[in-house]
Design a protein around this motif. Structure first.
Motif, PDB file in Angstrom:
ATOM      1  N   PHE A 131       0.802  -1.170   0.052  1.00  8.11           N
ATOM      2  CA  PHE A 131       0.034   0.096  -0.066  1.00  8.11           C
ATOM      3  C   PHE A 131       0.947   1.224  -0.169  1.00  8.11           C
ATOM      4  CE2 PHE A 131      -3.210   3.008   1.150  1.00  8.11           C
ATOM      5  CZ  PHE A 131      -3.002   3.844   2.102  1.00  8.11           C
ATOM      6  N   LEU A 132       0.478   2.347  -0.796  1.00 11.51           N
ATOM      7  CA  LEU A 132       1.480   3.468  -0.967  1.00 11.51           C
ATOM      8  C   LEU A 132       0.669   4.712  -0.155  1.00 11.51           C
ATOM      9  CD1 LEU A 132       2.603   3.233  -4.403  1.00 11.51           C
ATOM     10  CD2 LEU A 132       3.990   2.711  -2.334  1.00 11.51           C
ATOM     11  N   ILE A 133      -0.663   4.832  -0.901  1.00 14.25           N
ATOM     12  CA  ILE A 133      -1.405   6.205  -0.295  1.00 14.25           C
ATOM     13  C   ILE A 133      -2.876   5.893  -0.331  1.00 14.25           C
ATOM     14  CG2 ILE A 133      -0.883   7.269  -2.289  1.00 14.25           C
ATOM     15  CD1 ILE A 133      -0.461  10.105  -0.719  1.00 14.25           C
ATOM     16  N   ASN A 134      -3.497   6.381   0.334  1.00 11.15           N
ATOM     17  CA  ASN A 134      -4.904   6.771  -0.014  1.00 11.15           C
ATOM     18  C   ASN A 134      -5.645   8.188   0.063  1.00 11.15           C
ATOM     19  OD1 ASN A 134      -5.256   6.374   2.530  1.00 11.15           O
ATOM     20  ND2 ASN A 134      -6.863   4.621   2.306  1.00 11.15           N
ATOM     21  N   PHE A 135      -6.823   8.477  -0.821  1.00 13.74           N
ATOM     22  CA  PHE A 135      -7.256   9.941  -0.569  1.00 13.74           C
ATOM     23  C   PHE A 135      -8.620   9.622  -0.587  1.00 13.74           C
ATOM     24  CE2 PHE A 135      -3.655  12.546  -2.333  1.00 13.74           C
ATOM     25  CZ  PHE A 135      -2.925  11.516  -2.820  1.00 13.74           C
ATOM     26  N   GLN A 136      -9.245  10.565   0.105  1.00 14.00           N
ATOM     27  CA  GLN A 136     -10.830  10.438   0.048  1.00 14.00           C
ATOM     28  C   GLN A 136     -10.823  11.956  -0.341  1.00 14.00           C
ATOM     29  OE1 GLN A 136     -13.196   9.210   3.302  1.00 14.00           O
ATOM     30  NE2 GLN A 136     -14.938   9.974   2.671  1.00 14.00           N
ATOM     31  N   ASN A 137     -11.775  11.999  -1.620  1.00 10.00           N
ATOM     32  CA  ASN A 137     -11.864  13.267  -2.413  1.00 10.00           C
ATOM     33  C   ASN A 137     -10.243  13.757  -2.661  1.00 10.00           C
ATOM     34  OD1 ASN A 137     -14.535  13.103  -2.681  1.00 10.00           O
ATOM     35  ND2 ASN A 137     -14.598  13.660  -0.522  1.00 10.00           N
ATOM     36  N   GLN A 138     -10.051  15.038  -1.945  1.00  9.23           N
ATOM     37  CA  GLN A 138      -8.420  15.544  -2.348  1.00  9.23           C
ATOM     38  C   GLN A 138      -7.425  15.368  -1.292  1.00  9.23           C
ATOM     39  OE1 GLN A 138     -11.397  17.806  -3.281  1.00  9.23           O
ATOM     40  NE2 GLN A 138     -11.507  16.604  -4.918  1.00  9.23           N
ATOM     41  N   GLU A 139      -8.190  14.666  -0.032  1.00  9.03           N
ATOM     42  CA  GLU A 139      -7.575  14.756   1.180  1.00  9.03           C
ATOM     43  C   GLU A 139      -6.833  13.406   1.473  1.00  9.03           C
ATOM     44  OE1 GLU A 139      -8.344  18.405   1.579  1.00  9.03           O
ATOM     45  OE2 GLU A 139      -6.976  17.418   2.953  1.00  9.03           O
ATOM     46  N   VAL A 140      -5.489  13.388   1.740  1.00  9.92           N
ATOM     47  CA  VAL A 140      -4.641  12.042   2.010  1.00  9.92           C
ATOM     48  C   VAL A 140      -5.224  11.750   3.301  1.00  9.92           C
ATOM     49  CG1 VAL A 140      -2.324  10.919   2.701  1.00  9.92           C
ATOM     50  CG2 VAL A 140      -2.717  12.811   0.966  1.00  9.92           C
ATOM     51  N   LEU A 141      -5.576  10.372   3.533  1.00 14.09           N
ATOM     52  CA  LEU A 141      -6.180   9.661   4.563  1.00 14.09           C
ATOM     53  C   LEU A 141      -4.949   8.664   5.128  1.00 14.09           C
ATOM     54  CD1 LEU A 141      -9.550   7.947   3.205  1.00 14.09           C
ATOM     55  CD2 LEU A 141      -9.411  10.069   4.553  1.00 14.09           C
ATOM     56  N   GLN A 142      -4.234   8.132   4.343  1.00 13.35           N
ATOM     57  CA  GLN A 142      -3.051   7.480   5.034  1.00 13.35           C
ATOM     58  C   GLN A 142      -2.057   7.189   3.779  1.00 13.35           C
ATOM     59  OE1 GLN A 142      -5.746   3.818   5.190  1.00 13.35           O
ATOM     60  NE2 GLN A 142      -4.548   3.375   6.966  1.00 13.35           N
ATOM     61  N   GLN A 143      -0.700   7.062   4.306  1.00 15.97           N
ATOM     62  CA  GLN A 143       0.428   6.894   3.371  1.00 15.97           C
ATOM     63  C   GLN A 143       1.292   6.161   4.154  1.00 15.97           C
ATOM     64  OE1 GLN A 143       2.006  10.474   1.851  1.00 15.97           O
ATOM     65  NE2 GLN A 143       1.673  11.651   3.642  1.00 15.97           N
ATOM     66  N   ILE A 144       2.219   5.551   3.392  1.00 16.99           N
ATOM     67  CA  ILE A 144       3.594   4.829   3.946  1.00 16.99           C
ATOM     68  C   ILE A 144       4.318   6.113   4.320  1.00 16.99           C
ATOM     69  CG2 ILE A 144       3.035   2.793   2.960  1.00 16.99           C
ATOM     70  CD1 ILE A 144       5.263   3.615   0.936  1.00 16.99           C
ATOM     71  N   ASP A 145       5.447   5.537   4.792  1.00 19.84           N
ATOM     72  CA  ASP A 145       6.693   6.597   5.270  1.00 19.84           C
ATOM     73  C   ASP A 145       7.537   6.450   4.140  1.00 19.84           C
ATOM     74  OD1 ASP A 145       9.395   6.815   7.522  1.00 19.84           O
ATOM     75  OD2 ASP A 145       8.354   8.350   6.044  1.00 19.84           O
ATOM     76  N   MET A 146       7.078   7.375   3.196  1.00 21.09           N
ATOM     77  CA  MET A 146       8.048   7.573   1.926  1.00 21.09           C
ATOM     78  C   MET A 146       9.489   8.433   2.274  1.00 21.09           C
ATOM     79  SD  MET A 146       4.976   8.470  -1.006  1.00 21.09           S
ATOM     80  CE  MET A 146       3.571   7.446  -1.122  1.00 21.09           C
ATOM     81  N   THR A 147      10.000   7.674   2.827  1.00 24.69           N
ATOM     82  CA  THR A 147      11.367   8.229   3.788  1.00 24.69           C
ATOM     83  C   THR A 147      12.154   8.962   2.585  1.00 24.69           C
ATOM     84  OG1 THR A 147      12.462   6.203   3.444  1.00 24.69           O
ATOM     85  CG2 THR A 147      11.142   6.421   5.314  1.00 24.69           C
ATOM     86  N   GLU A 148      12.277   8.520   1.505  1.00 23.45           N
ATOM     87  CA  GLU A 148      13.045   9.158   0.369  1.00 23.45           C
ATOM     88  C   GLU A 148      12.530  10.239  -0.136  1.00 23.45           C
ATOM     89  OE1 GLU A 148      15.460   5.307  -0.486  1.00 23.45           O
ATOM     90  OE2 GLU A 148      15.635   6.896  -1.976  1.00 23.45           O
ATOM     91  N   LYS A 149      11.138  10.497   0.009  1.00 21.53           N
ATOM     92  CA  LYS A 149      10.366  11.452  -0.775  1.00 21.53           C
ATOM     93  C   LYS A 149      10.322  11.500  -2.095  1.00 21.53           C
ATOM     94  CE  LYS A 149       9.273  13.018   3.483  1.00 21.53           C
ATOM     95  NZ  LYS A 149       8.141  12.480   4.055  1.00 21.53           N
ATOM     96  N   ARG A 150      10.661  10.118  -2.599  1.00 19.27           N
ATOM     97  CA  ARG A 150      10.644  10.243  -4.118  1.00 19.27           C
ATOM     98  C   ARG A 150       9.301  10.034  -4.789  1.00 19.27           C
ATOM     99  NH1 ARG A 150      12.658   6.096  -6.406  1.00 19.27           N
ATOM    100  NH2 ARG A 150      12.443   4.387  -4.797  1.00 19.27           N
ATOM    101  N   PHE A 151       8.674   9.606  -4.006  1.00 20.38           N
ATOM    102  CA  PHE A 151       7.058   9.377  -4.467  1.00 20.38           C
ATOM    103  C   PHE A 151       6.148  10.660  -3.879  1.00 20.38           C
ATOM    104  CE2 PHE A 151       6.794   4.689  -5.750  1.00 20.38           C
ATOM    105  CZ  PHE A 151       8.165   4.427  -5.260  1.00 20.38           C
ATOM    106  N   SER A 152       5.353  11.113  -4.922  1.00 23.97           N
ATOM    107  CA  SER A 152       4.360  11.924  -4.538  1.00 23.97           C
ATOM    108  C   SER A 152       3.328  11.661  -5.032  1.00 23.97           C
ATOM    109  CB  SER A 152       4.705  13.344  -4.723  1.00 23.97           C
ATOM    110  OG  SER A 152       5.032  13.271  -6.086  1.00 23.97           O
ATOM    111  N   ALA A 153       2.099  12.016  -4.627  1.00 27.74           N
ATOM    112  CA  ALA A 153       0.657  11.740  -5.004  1.00 27.74           C
ATOM    113  C   ALA A 153      -0.135  12.668  -4.841  1.00 27.74           C
ATOM    114  CB  ALA A 153       0.176  10.284  -4.617  1.00 27.74           C
ATOM    115  N   GLU A 154      -1.357  12.810  -5.743  1.00 25.83           N
ATOM    116  CA  GLU A 154      -2.537  13.749  -5.407  1.00 25.83           C
ATOM    117  C   GLU A 154      -3.637  13.477  -6.243  1.00 25.83           C
ATOM    118  OE1 GLU A 154      -1.239  17.978  -6.981  1.00 25.83           O
ATOM    119  OE2 GLU A 154      -1.105  16.955  -8.888  1.00 25.83           O
TER     120      GLU A 154
END
Lengths: 115, 113
Positions: free
Chosen positions: A45-68
């Protein structure tokens, strides 16, 4: 049959390049999930959104991953600087998340190959 | 830490037999248990799911048996067909604000005719 749309279906990048993939959830589904399935069939699992808001996300420690998931636009997942270990099937799923329905429906996926 | 264990890793049955796939979990907060199947080159497709208020859910040839006390659930595929050959994944979700699916490692089912 799932009505989640993912583009592109295949993505080939060199190491260090950006990789961006998009997802249009099924109509009426306010919750969107991103998962990574590796070559060993393991899901992450990477991330989930409800409408435009982030609900949960993994610790993308290197910050290489982004989502919207902007309003009135496809959701997107972007890898800023691709690495060989990022090669995987990236799956978007959407869900109605009402009282009677927890079902998550997957799109066809974007298969990323990092050379 | 693997929270959903799935077995066997692979299973071969003859056409017409019942295939039984097993899963167990550890997290007592899980309250939704779906099964997906995935054909080569495709994405997972939802097959059937159960909530713990029930101990059995049927949909045609597919049945989930759920044992809350033992934290186990299984998928039975009756009258297996060659077209059922695929990889099957069990999953679990805690619901509420913790809505992500935790998947097992999959069972590759082969149905021989």
């Amino acid at each position: 049959n799932s009505k989640v749309i993912q583009t592109p279906r295949y993505l080939v990048k060199g190491q260090g390049q950006k990789a961006k993939m998009r997802c249009i959830p099924e109509k009426g589904h306010p919750v969107v999930f991103w998962y990574q399935q590796n070559k060993n069939n393991e899901f992450k699992f990477l991330i989930n959104f409800q409408n435009q808001e982030v609900l949960q996300q993994i610790d993308m420690t290197e910050k290489r991953f982004s989502a919207e998931c902007p309003s009135n636009s496809p959701c997107s997942l972007e890898i800023q600087s691709s690495e060989a270990g990022d090669s995987a099937l990236y799956l978007c799923a959407s869900s109605a998340r009402d009282r009677s329905s927890y079902e998550q429906y997957f799109g066809p996926g974007t298969r990323l190959t990092v050379l | 830490q693997q929270q959903v264990r799935q077995s066997p890793q692979s299973l071969t049955v003859w056409e017409g037999e019942t295939a039984i796939l097993n899963c167990s979990y550890e997290d007592s907060t899980f309250d939704y248990f779906p099964w997906y199947h995935q054909f080569p080159g495709e994405s997972p497709a939802l097959l059937i799911a159960i909530r713990p208020v029930s101990n059995k859910k049927e949909d045609g040839r597919f049945t989930i048996f759920f044992n809350k006390r033992e934290k186990k659930f299984s998928l039975h595929i009756a009258d297996s067909q060659p077209g059922d050959s695929a990889t099957y994944f069990c999953a679990a979700e805690a619901g509420g604000s913790n809505a992500k699916l935790t998947f097992g490692k999959g069972t590759k089912l082969s149905v021989k005719s």
